[in-house]
Design an enzyme around this catalytic site. Structure first.
Site, short mmCIF file in Angstrom:
data_model
loop_
_atom_site.label_atom_id
_atom_site.label_comp_id
_atom_site.label_asym_id
_atom_site.label_seq_id
_atom_site.Cartn_x
_atom_site.Cartn_y
_atom_site.Cartn_z
CE LYS A 46 51.77 42.74 40.26
NZ LYS A 46 52.45 41.42 40.24
NE ARG A 148 55.54 36.06 45.73
CZ ARG A 148 55.58 37.11 44.91
NH1 ARG A 148 55.86 38.32 45.39
NH2 ARG A 148 55.36 36.98 43.61
CE1 TYR A 279 54.01 70.79 60.30
CE2 TYR A 279 54.01 69.89 58.07
CZ TYR A 279 53.34 70.50 59.11
OH TYR A 279 52.02 70.81 58.98
CG MET A 327 48.64 65.43 53.50
SD MET A 327 47.18 65.57 54.53
CE MET A 327 47.72 64.78 56.03
#
Ligand SMILES: *Cc1c(COP(=O)(O)O)cnc(C)c1O
Length: 382
Positions: A46, A148, A279, A327
């Protein structure tokens, strides 16, 4: 020969690259086999095979091992595997979310988990014609304490009897549960869950499945007929404390990291004591030093919350991340005697620097770091 200066060939720069070590994957698979030679293996793929590439990992395992089945969380993931030519059984680990998906399951020869009444009704009520007269393989999930997914233990007998009788079901079932605390050997929850599972199912001949990676490593009594490894296939320790306790580490478990995340230095600059970097100017150097700028950032999946001091491996040594993660870039303190050059390759995690350690510095778990790898990251399979 233009100016008489000595020319050094400049190194090619690589932007964020995930090197996928296929031999490590196969070795991890064999290590799982050694831990539980009697059990079948459902390899969990997955979330893009935990960031390693859904079909890449499926094909490597299908071609080079005797993997018995694959597990995914979404119908779309299963269909991608079929489209890529994967013929092994594929199990939808949360079943279908919508009755209209059942014909798609039938026609693509998928298997489903049933974990509640709604899913059970949908399967039992489906007209055989709509399912192309195919019988569907069912994994019946029991809630033994995780609370769950899964049917309540008090309802197990009723579900078991009812499902057996359905013309839409290919028996025997597989009986399964999921463990909440298997990564912690000191926690009693696993013992209670396994005892309840055993009590409910020990009279039944159907195949059984409990073990995720942590249980495969730490709870041999949970192995049963089917293992469901995810994380450990990718060479990462599933055990609590893996970041600082050698006994819980991937190396001790005989696992090798499949993904090594790398990127080059793209710039070097000198900063003086008292100057800040990045930053928010949230890191200020205490000394005169060389800052290295590396071509990876949160836009590639490197965690923005990695703290100052998070280790980065470059030219055989560990240097600290300093300043905020951007980023497309991060900044590291290379120290006064910069031995590093633009183009040199840094390792963010993987071989030589376990992702378990980086996860700790980013207040998260290796699972999240791996499956956050973004599509712009180059993949290099070796
Ligand atoms: C994701 C998942 C696994 C694999 O867990 P790991 O901790 O990665 O080994 C096993 N079983 C089920 C039902 C899952 O959803």
């Amino acid at each position: 020969m233009t100016n008489g200066k000595k020319q050094t060939a400049s190194k090619a720069i690589i932007t964020a690259t995930a090197v996928i070590d296929s031999q490590a994957l196969l070795a991890n698979y064999q290590q799982i086999k050694r831990l539980a030679p009697q059990s079948k293996i459902l390899a969990v793929l997955k979330a893009n095979s935990y960031g390693h590439g859904l079909t890449r990992i499926a094909k490597l395992l299908a071609k080079n091992t005797g993997v018995d089945a694959f597990g995914v969380a979404r119908l779309g993931e299963a269909l991608s595997l079929r489209a890529a030519g994967i013929v092994q059984p594929i199990v939808l680990l949360e079943g279908v979310f919508n009755p209209d998906d059942l014909p798609v399951v039938a026609v693509n020869d998928l298997q489903i988990i049933i974990h509640n009444q709604e899913q059970m009704d949908a399967l039992l009520d489906a007209s055989p014609l709509k399912l192309f007269y195919k019988q569907i393989k069912v994994w019946l999930k029991i809630d033994t304490g995780m609370h769950r997914l899964g049917i309540a233990s008090k309802d197990f007998d009723k579900f078991y009897q009812q499902i057996q009788l359905s013309i839409n079901v290919d028996t025997p079932l597989t009986l399964m549960t999921h463990l909440a605390c298997a990564d912690d050997q000191k926690d009693d929850t696993t013992k209670r869950q396994l005892a309840l599972f055993e009590q409910l199912t020990n009279q039944l001949k159907d195949p059984k499945s409990c073990a995720n990676s942590a249980a495969i490593c730490a709870w041999p009594q949970s192995h049963y007929d089917w293992l469901r490894p995810g994380l450990m296939l990718y060479g990462v320790s599933p055990l609590a404390g893996a970041d600082d306790d050698e006994n819980q580490s991937a190396t001790t478990l005989g696992l090798r990291p499949v993904m090594t995340l790398q990127a080059s230095l793209i710039a070097l600059r000198q900063v003086k004591a008292g100057e800040s970097v990045g930053y928010g100017a949230n890191w200020t150097s205490k000394h005169n030093t060389t800052i290295g700028i590396i071509a990876i950032g949160y836009g590639d999946g490197y965690p923005r919350h990695a703290e100052n001091g998070t280790p980065v491996l470059i030219n055989g040594r560990i240097v600290p991340l300093v300043g905020r993660v951007s980023m497309d870039m991060i900044t590291v303190d290379l120290g006064k005697q910069g031995i590093d050059n633009i183009g040199d390759i840094a390792t963010l995690w993987g071989k030589g620097l376990p992702v378990e350690i980086i996860a700790k510095h980013a207040s998260t778990i290796p699972y999240e770091l791996l499956c956050n790898i973004k599509s712009r990251v180059q993949i290099k399979e070796i």
